[in-house]
Design a protein around this motif. Sequence first.
Motif, PDB file in Angstrom:
ATOM      1  N   VAL A   1      32.753  15.116  12.924  1.00  0.00           N
ATOM      2  CA  VAL A   1      32.977  13.869  12.201  1.00  0.00           C
ATOM      3  C   VAL A   1      34.252  13.242  12.731  1.00  0.00           C
ATOM      4  O   VAL A   1      35.266  13.916  12.872  1.00  0.00           O
ATOM      5  CB  VAL A   1      33.120  14.179  10.697  1.00  0.00           C
ATOM      6  N   THR A   2      34.177  11.971  13.083  1.00  0.00           N
ATOM      7  CA  THR A   2      35.385  11.301  13.548  1.00  0.00           C
ATOM      8  C   THR A   2      36.277  10.992  12.349  1.00  0.00           C
ATOM      9  O   THR A   2      35.826  10.407  11.370  1.00  0.00           O
ATOM     10  CB  THR A   2      35.047   9.993  14.277  1.00  0.00           C
ATOM     11  N   GLU A   3      37.497  11.433  12.436  1.00  0.00           N
ATOM     12  CA  GLU A   3      38.422  11.227  11.324  1.00  0.00           C
ATOM     13  C   GLU A   3      38.769   9.756  11.193  1.00  0.00           C
ATOM     14  O   GLU A   3      39.055   9.102  12.194  1.00  0.00           O
ATOM     15  CB  GLU A   3      39.716  12.021  11.582  1.00  0.00           C
ATOM     16  N   PRO A   4      38.759   9.232  10.014  1.00  0.00           N
ATOM     17  CA  PRO A   4      39.199   7.840   9.872  1.00  0.00           C
ATOM     18  C   PRO A   4      40.681   7.724  10.212  1.00  0.00           C
ATOM     19  O   PRO A   4      41.445   8.652  10.017  1.00  0.00           O
ATOM     20  CB  PRO A   4      38.969   7.539   8.388  1.00  0.00           C
ATOM     21  N   ALA A   5      41.048   6.605  10.763  1.00  0.00           N
ATOM     22  CA  ALA A   5      42.428   6.425  11.194  1.00  0.00           C
ATOM     23  C   ALA A   5      43.375   6.371  10.006  1.00  0.00           C
ATOM     24  O   ALA A   5      44.514   6.801  10.075  1.00  0.00           O
ATOM     25  CB  ALA A   5      42.544   5.152  12.014  1.00  0.00           C
ATOM     26  N   LEU A   6      42.893   5.836   8.909  1.00  0.00           N
ATOM     27  CA  LEU A   6      43.760   5.665   7.749  1.00  0.00           C
ATOM     28  C   LEU A   6      43.160   6.412   6.571  1.00  0.00           C
ATOM     29  O   LEU A   6      41.972   6.297   6.296  1.00  0.00           O
ATOM     30  CB  LEU A   6      43.858   4.184   7.386  1.00  0.00           C
ATOM     31  N   ASN A   7      43.995   7.152   5.891  1.00  0.00           N
ATOM     32  CA  ASN A   7      43.509   7.844   4.703  1.00  0.00           C
ATOM     33  C   ASN A   7      43.074   6.841   3.653  1.00  0.00           C
ATOM     34  O   ASN A   7      43.672   5.789   3.504  1.00  0.00           O
ATOM     35  CB  ASN A   7      44.613   8.742   4.130  1.00  0.00           C
ATOM     36  N   GLY A   8      42.035   7.188   2.935  1.00  0.00           N
ATOM     37  CA  GLY A   8      41.594   6.296   1.871  1.00  0.00           C
ATOM     38  C   GLY A   8      40.873   5.080   2.394  1.00  0.00           C
ATOM     39  O   GLY A   8      40.619   4.141   1.653  1.00  0.00           O
ATOM     40  N   ARG A   9      40.567   5.061   3.692  1.00  0.00           N
ATOM     41  CA  ARG A   9      39.774   3.955   4.212  1.00  0.00           C
ATOM     42  C   ARG A   9      38.440   3.950   3.479  1.00  0.00           C
ATOM     43  O   ARG A   9      37.923   4.990   3.098  1.00  0.00           O
ATOM     44  CB  ARG A   9      39.548   4.150   5.713  1.00  0.00           C
ATOM     45  N   ARG A  10      37.893   2.809   3.284  1.00  0.00           N
ATOM     46  CA  ARG A  10      36.674   2.721   2.483  1.00  0.00           C
ATOM     47  C   ARG A  10      35.503   3.413   3.157  1.00  0.00           C
ATOM     48  O   ARG A  10      34.591   3.876   2.506  1.00  0.00           O
ATOM     49  CB  ARG A  10      36.317   1.256   2.206  1.00  0.00           C
ATOM     50  N   ASP A  11      35.555   3.423   4.480  1.00  0.00           N
ATOM     51  CA  ASP A  11      34.475   4.049   5.226  1.00  0.00           C
ATOM     52  C   ASP A  11      34.863   5.437   5.682  1.00  0.00           C
ATOM     53  O   ASP A  11      35.377   5.617   6.768  1.00  0.00           O
ATOM     54  CB  ASP A  11      34.171   3.193   6.467  1.00  0.00           C
ATOM     55  N   TRP A  12      34.632   6.393   4.845  1.00  0.00           N
ATOM     56  CA  TRP A  12      35.009   7.761   5.184  1.00  0.00           C
ATOM     57  C   TRP A  12      33.754   8.486   5.650  1.00  0.00           C
ATOM     58  O   TRP A  12      32.794   8.632   4.871  1.00  0.00           O
ATOM     59  CB  TRP A  12      35.616   8.412   3.949  1.00  0.00           C
ATOM     60  N   MET A  13      33.742   8.914   6.918  1.00  0.00           N
ATOM     61  CA  MET A  13      32.532   9.537   7.450  1.00  0.00           C
ATOM     62  C   MET A  13      32.418  10.971   6.965  1.00  0.00           C
ATOM     63  O   MET A  13      33.336  11.770   7.139  1.00  0.00           O
ATOM     64  CB  MET A  13      32.548   9.512   8.981  1.00  0.00           C
TER      65      MET A  13
END
Lengths: 262, 70
Positions: free
Chosen positions: A199-211
Amino acid sequence: MTDGLGIWLYAVTSTEDGPVVLGDITGVAGEAPRTVAADALTAVVGSVPLEVFGDLPLHRNLEDLDWLAATARAHDAVVSALVPRGPVVPLRLATVFLDDDRLVGMLDDRREDFRSALVLVTGRTEWGVKVYCDRATLTDAVTEANIANTGGGKGTAYLRRRRAQLSAQESVERDAAARAGEIHQRLVGRAAAGRCQPVTEPALNGRRDWMVLNGTYLVDDVRTDDFAATVEELEKDLPGMRLELTGPWPPYSFAGVDRESS
Amino acid sequence: MTRPDSERRVALIDLLDRVLAGGVVISGDIKLSIADVDLVQISLRALISSISALGPEFGSEGALEPRLYD
């Protein structure tokens, strides 16, 4: 082989599916791809300059994202152009031989592997499914549910909220991981094979699109609609989750030996 | 659900996932130049996700040229 040229391998196909016609598609070095046949197997290759695609230059070039992107696209364009002709077994990016003889030797050595890979992918297409959830919204919902508002001072209320938030985060993550596993199992049941990619980590925590799931599936072509419908159903059943279907892909993820079949 | 276009738009990250981690791997008496693919991938992932935070035209929404299968 000619001095300074290596043999870049795109894919292996079955000789009996007839001549390989690629039109004006060019390969990773801008070359016109050609074929090398070894009995029942036909490899699609390109002659590429070793000063760019040899061992050391290649390592350097792979660090250059623009170069890598262009090379990946060119490789994929050749592989994809072969798909309508018949079953295709793609090679991993950057498989370079020193001459045709070595390539033919490898095809002979690995004949059975390639044949069984060709059988596996016949009449099937790879589809990706990525699942995202809205971590912030889910966490907020759980936090609110966790807070029994029993008064107390501002400090106490703050601490209680912070604790509720932290435990909500944990339970949202546990819950999402469990659901991702369930989704994967459902999809594998609709496919000939399936795999989870990192899973590619989202760049920002709490981003709405969390894979939470990056799955890829080898699906019988006659069941394409059924598979897509399953993806849609899953999304309906799981509020707060978004499913994204990608494809059609050449069967990159199911050509190798390390596959997990259903 | 997001459906793929009939004109296949491919995010670079999805493509790299497949061409770097998938495909048949050959080793032995040949020049194979990408044994440490995992390292390349990890640095790429970090790079791509940091870029995607900066702009929508790259990373998970970065579409390649559309292309048709038939």
